[in-house]
Scaffold this active site. Sequence first.
Site, PDB file in Angstrom:
ATOM      1  N   SER A 549      31.843 -11.266  78.655  1.00  0.00           N
ATOM      2  CA  SER A 549      30.828 -11.600  77.656  1.00  0.00           C
ATOM      3  C   SER A 549      29.924 -10.415  77.323  1.00  0.00           C
ATOM      4  O   SER A 549      29.465  -9.691  78.207  1.00  0.00           O
ATOM      5  CB  SER A 549      29.976 -12.768  78.139  1.00  0.00           C
ATOM      6  OG  SER A 549      28.929 -13.032  77.223  1.00  0.00           O
ATOM      7  N   THR A 596      28.870 -21.275  76.780  1.00  0.00           N
ATOM      8  CA  THR A 596      30.203 -21.025  76.240  1.00  0.00           C
ATOM      9  C   THR A 596      31.211 -21.889  77.009  1.00  0.00           C
ATOM     10  O   THR A 596      30.837 -22.707  77.857  1.00  0.00           O
ATOM     11  CB  THR A 596      30.544 -19.519  76.326  1.00  0.00           C
ATOM     12  OG1 THR A 596      31.773 -19.273  75.643  1.00  0.00           O
ATOM     13  CG2 THR A 596      30.661 -19.048  77.772  1.00  0.00           C
ATOM     14  N   LYS A 600      30.389 -26.394  76.840  1.00  0.00           N
ATOM     15  CA  LYS A 600      29.616 -26.733  75.640  1.00  0.00           C
ATOM     16  C   LYS A 600      29.443 -28.244  75.445  1.00  0.00           C
ATOM     17  O   LYS A 600      28.448 -28.676  74.837  1.00  0.00           O
ATOM     18  CB  LYS A 600      30.269 -26.129  74.390  1.00  0.00           C
ATOM     19  CG  LYS A 600      30.165 -24.616  74.321  1.00  0.00           C
ATOM     20  CD  LYS A 600      30.693 -24.094  72.993  1.00  0.00           C
ATOM     21  CE  LYS A 600      30.556 -22.591  72.890  1.00  0.00           C
ATOM     22  NZ  LYS A 600      30.982 -22.074  71.567  1.00  0.00           N
ATOM     23  N   GLU A 612      20.151 -31.482  65.029  1.00  0.00           N
ATOM     24  CA  GLU A 612      21.073 -32.161  64.114  1.00  0.00           C
ATOM     25  C   GLU A 612      22.436 -31.489  64.128  1.00  0.00           C
ATOM     26  O   GLU A 612      23.476 -32.151  64.155  1.00  0.00           O
ATOM     27  CB  GLU A 612      20.481 -32.159  62.707  1.00  0.00           C
ATOM     28  CG  GLU A 612      21.227 -33.022  61.705  1.00  0.00           C
ATOM     29  CD  GLU A 612      22.328 -32.284  60.950  1.00  0.00           C
ATOM     30  OE1 GLU A 612      23.187 -32.958  60.347  1.00  0.00           O
ATOM     31  OE2 GLU A 612      22.326 -31.037  60.965  1.00  0.00           O
ATOM     32  N   ASN A 621      25.669 -24.771  72.206  1.00  0.00           N
ATOM     33  CA  ASN A 621      25.869 -23.392  72.656  1.00  0.00           C
ATOM     34  C   ASN A 621      24.552 -22.718  73.015  1.00  0.00           C
ATOM     35  O   ASN A 621      24.540 -21.556  73.403  1.00  0.00           O
ATOM     36  CB  ASN A 621      26.624 -22.577  71.596  1.00  0.00           C
ATOM     37  CG  ASN A 621      25.702 -22.011  70.529  1.00  0.00           C
ATOM     38  OD1 ASN A 621      24.741 -22.675  70.128  1.00  0.00           O
ATOM     39  ND2 ASN A 621      25.996 -20.818  70.052  1.00  0.00           N
ATOM     40  N   GLY A 677      39.794 -27.007  67.756  1.00  0.00           N
ATOM     41  CA  GLY A 677      38.873 -27.096  68.890  1.00  0.00           C
ATOM     42  C   GLY A 677      37.422 -27.144  68.470  1.00  0.00           C
ATOM     43  O   GLY A 677      37.073 -27.451  67.321  1.00  0.00           O
ATOM     44  N   ASN A 698      46.488 -27.666  61.727  1.00  0.00           N
ATOM     45  CA  ASN A 698      46.608 -27.404  63.157  1.00  0.00           C
ATOM     46  C   ASN A 698      47.981 -27.874  63.622  1.00  0.00           C
ATOM     47  O   ASN A 698      48.550 -28.825  63.066  1.00  0.00           O
ATOM     48  CB  ASN A 698      45.505 -28.127  63.942  1.00  0.00           C
ATOM     49  CG  ASN A 698      45.457 -27.677  65.398  1.00  0.00           C
ATOM     50  OD1 ASN A 698      45.431 -26.478  65.679  1.00  0.00           O
ATOM     51  ND2 ASN A 698      45.474 -28.625  66.305  1.00  0.00           N
ATOM     52  N   THR A 700      48.601 -29.435  66.202  1.00  0.00           N
ATOM     53  CA  THR A 700      48.442 -30.811  66.692  1.00  0.00           C
ATOM     54  C   THR A 700      47.734 -31.618  65.614  1.00  0.00           C
ATOM     55  O   THR A 700      46.504 -31.530  65.469  1.00  0.00           O
ATOM     56  CB  THR A 700      47.625 -30.837  67.992  1.00  0.00           C
ATOM     57  OG1 THR A 700      48.212 -29.936  68.943  1.00  0.00           O
ATOM     58  CG2 THR A 700      47.576 -32.238  68.571  1.00  0.00           C
ATOM     59  N   LYS A 703      44.337 -33.557  66.212  1.00  0.00           N
ATOM     60  CA  LYS A 703      43.084 -32.813  66.286  1.00  0.00           C
ATOM     61  C   LYS A 703      42.554 -32.485  64.893  1.00  0.00           C
ATOM     62  O   LYS A 703      41.344 -32.538  64.638  1.00  0.00           O
ATOM     63  CB  LYS A 703      43.287 -31.527  67.084  1.00  0.00           C
ATOM     64  CG  LYS A 703      43.491 -31.760  68.579  1.00  0.00           C
ATOM     65  CD  LYS A 703      43.520 -30.445  69.331  1.00  0.00           C
ATOM     66  CE  LYS A 703      43.646 -30.673  70.840  1.00  0.00           C
ATOM     67  NZ  LYS A 703      43.662 -29.396  71.590  1.00  0.00           N
TER      68      LYS A 703
END
Length: 848
Positions: A549, A596, A600, A612, A621, A677, A698, A700, A703
């Site tokens: 990071s 992170t 999260k 909001e 985050n 994600g 995506n 998937t 998702k």
Amino acid sequence: MALTTAVVIFARLVTTVALLAGSAQSLTVPSLSSISPAKISIGSSRLMGTSTTSSVSRTETTRIMFHDYDRPIVLIGCSSEGKEMKRLAKSFLEQYFPHMFFSSSTETLIHQASASTVSESVEQDQKIRSMANEMGGWPNFILLDFAELCTVDVESERTQRESEFVQLAKELYSQKGLLSIYINVETESGMSKNCASLKKRLENDVLLKYSDYELCIKNEGILPGSDSADELDGWEHIKWELARLVARARLEPATPGSKSPSVNTAHLTMGDNTFFLSLSFPKIEQVKPYVEEMCVDVDAMEYRTDLLDCRDSRFDLIYGMQQLRKYCRPHVIRVPALPSCGQMLEDVMPIVYTVRTQNQAGTYPDDQEGIAKMFDMLEWGLRAGVEVLDVESAWDKAKTDALLTRAEQRYSSQILGSHHVVGKEISTEEAVDLFQQCALDGRAHGAKVVLSIESEDKDRMAHQAALLSSSISSREGKAVIPNISLILGEVGRFSRVINLPFTPVTHESLPFKAAPGQLTASEIMAARVLTKIITTKRYAILGHNIAYSVSPQMQGSAFAAVRLPHQYGRADVKTVEEFVESNFFKDPAFGGCSVTIPHKQSIIPYVDVMSESASRIGSVNTLIVEEIVDGESDTVQRVVHGDNTDWKGIYNPLERKIGVRTDEDTSLEYALILGGGGTARAAAYAASKLGLKRIYYNRTPAKAQDLADSFGGTVVSSLEQGPSANDTSSEPRRSLGDVLPDGARIRVVISTLPASAEFVLPEWLLTAHQQPSLGPVIFDVNYKPYQTKLLTQAEEAGLYVVRGSEMLWEQGVGQFEAWTKRTAPYAVMKTVVLQNCLPQPEDPESFR
């Protein structure tokens, strides 16, 4: 020196009153019940020329007309032999719209009113009027260069054409509402006598009347400075000033009392532990030797026009401000960045523009003639695009109303209402009255009241009055704005320590102070730390396997840049429970953290208040810890706020490039979001705020469907232009080309896919438009590696790109400002991120 002053202040503090829990906000003040609203008569000063109960009625002001402006820009003026206006337009387009500039002829983007033959002039005027009638036209320029008239030999034709030029200027400004900038070239700078005479004759009734902003030029346009080594001393800075003026014009207007973070939020500009340096030189050139050292410690420069020798010359005052910005540009550290046509100006030192009158501890005459001229000078500040305009609250209400109305309708400057009490002591109740007066009927973004006292025993009175005024405004549903509270003279030094927002300061390097009792920013910060007004807060990034990071370096450098003693580290834990049970989290010094993966979502149960954006996106985050006083129990409560700035990291760069659509329902512009994600959810939220319709893709499908269910939009199973020829599935599958309506276009592509996927787009998406500048903006959220396969593909196609590194520092800026309640040092944070993200070649050969 700073430590010595801090010790003196500390001794004064001990002999007066202790600060409860180390907070200046807890200084004892009179109770609200002891000061009823009836006792606070707004506008009590004799200088207003009206009764204390009078008010000036005004119509509701319209939203600033140039916010997100997307129509042609008018440059009006009289060029010298240097052809300044046309060169400025060309350089602006080349800098900010290179795709359009180099793929089009200049005539298609720059439209200059002609003074040649009558038929050609009429034809060109018709083209200009036609373009002005249409919506859009950005980023075209219309040039009304009255110097063209000086080439017409026949007097009758010249007179007729002049009349037509003036009529065109009036139409474009008054009827079409175009943004107009007066390019004011000094007549002694390579201008013919005829042109100089024409400019002088037209200046008040045409050039000033039909323009909002003003850029002053001496000989920069005719000297060979554009290719010189010292380019900042010449034409390059003039080009920069035009970009700054356009950026200021298009900026979102500030709203009094708003705490929504933006480049133009007064609660950040005038936030905690911010400082502006009061300049008191009679000539602005005298500042230059001290600028480098001064820029290290302050967030803005106060341009005291009343102290300048040139104070009655509009040209010289505006040009002097340009010079001050030029001196500061190489040295700014603590300042925010100014969005400019998809790019960022990171070297703009904010200016507080002040005309201080004699009655208000200044030098400008305060007789009837002097006050009338003062209001003219304040409008000059607006024309120069100043960040903060100091407006004394004591004067004529009708003139004040007219000034504020113009500022609200046509400019983005923040208004600082001010009042100085000189030579007499007033009561706390009267001081509260003055803070309310300086709010200018809810139209000021900040209020500054400076009092006089006879004894140090009352050196907290201004601060007490500021707190009471804020409480009254909150109770009555008025805007709560930053209140700057000070005491004049040496007896008021302590007031400058306990005043947290936007404190005026001097500097160690200066030969003299602007006012008695002023301290340096270093002295004030040292005193605040020593007296525990500022306590060291501890922050961290919370995640797992986060050795990579960049956040500790980025946030740590930002704290250091603004002289805050805070610390930032890493909290690498497998589970959130480990973190919330740790001493680090429970420590009173814990100020918040970045969050992170993989925490999260799992941190949410431990958050007291969700923003909001965090609620909609479904992830946090950012944690912000606040200590608030419970009014009933009179105890201090710790409140953990959960926010999400990831979406701002996506929104901000895209908003600068494509703007915001005001009507999503009728828009035919789409965001294609790749992935499914948490970052894809932030991307979908950002796209909705941009007014873009959403399409999700995506591997998937479930998702992707979750995203559509949460944020609206359409799911596609392929990115082909039409049905896949190889599709043998028995279930119906929709391709991207199938779902796009006629006339629709993909405006942005936001990829949240891992860089290791080596994803690229189908070719038809890259070449759907003849001009690459009309193609989609490609945003890849990965910041390591710096160059992904998708970004390489987009750049080779000539498309605009946004990298994940930009998202990283943008969301980090949002976190810093939430924690510190002040503007972030944008360039510092960006530089640290790039130093850690840019490829580090092993040898120079890798650059080839």
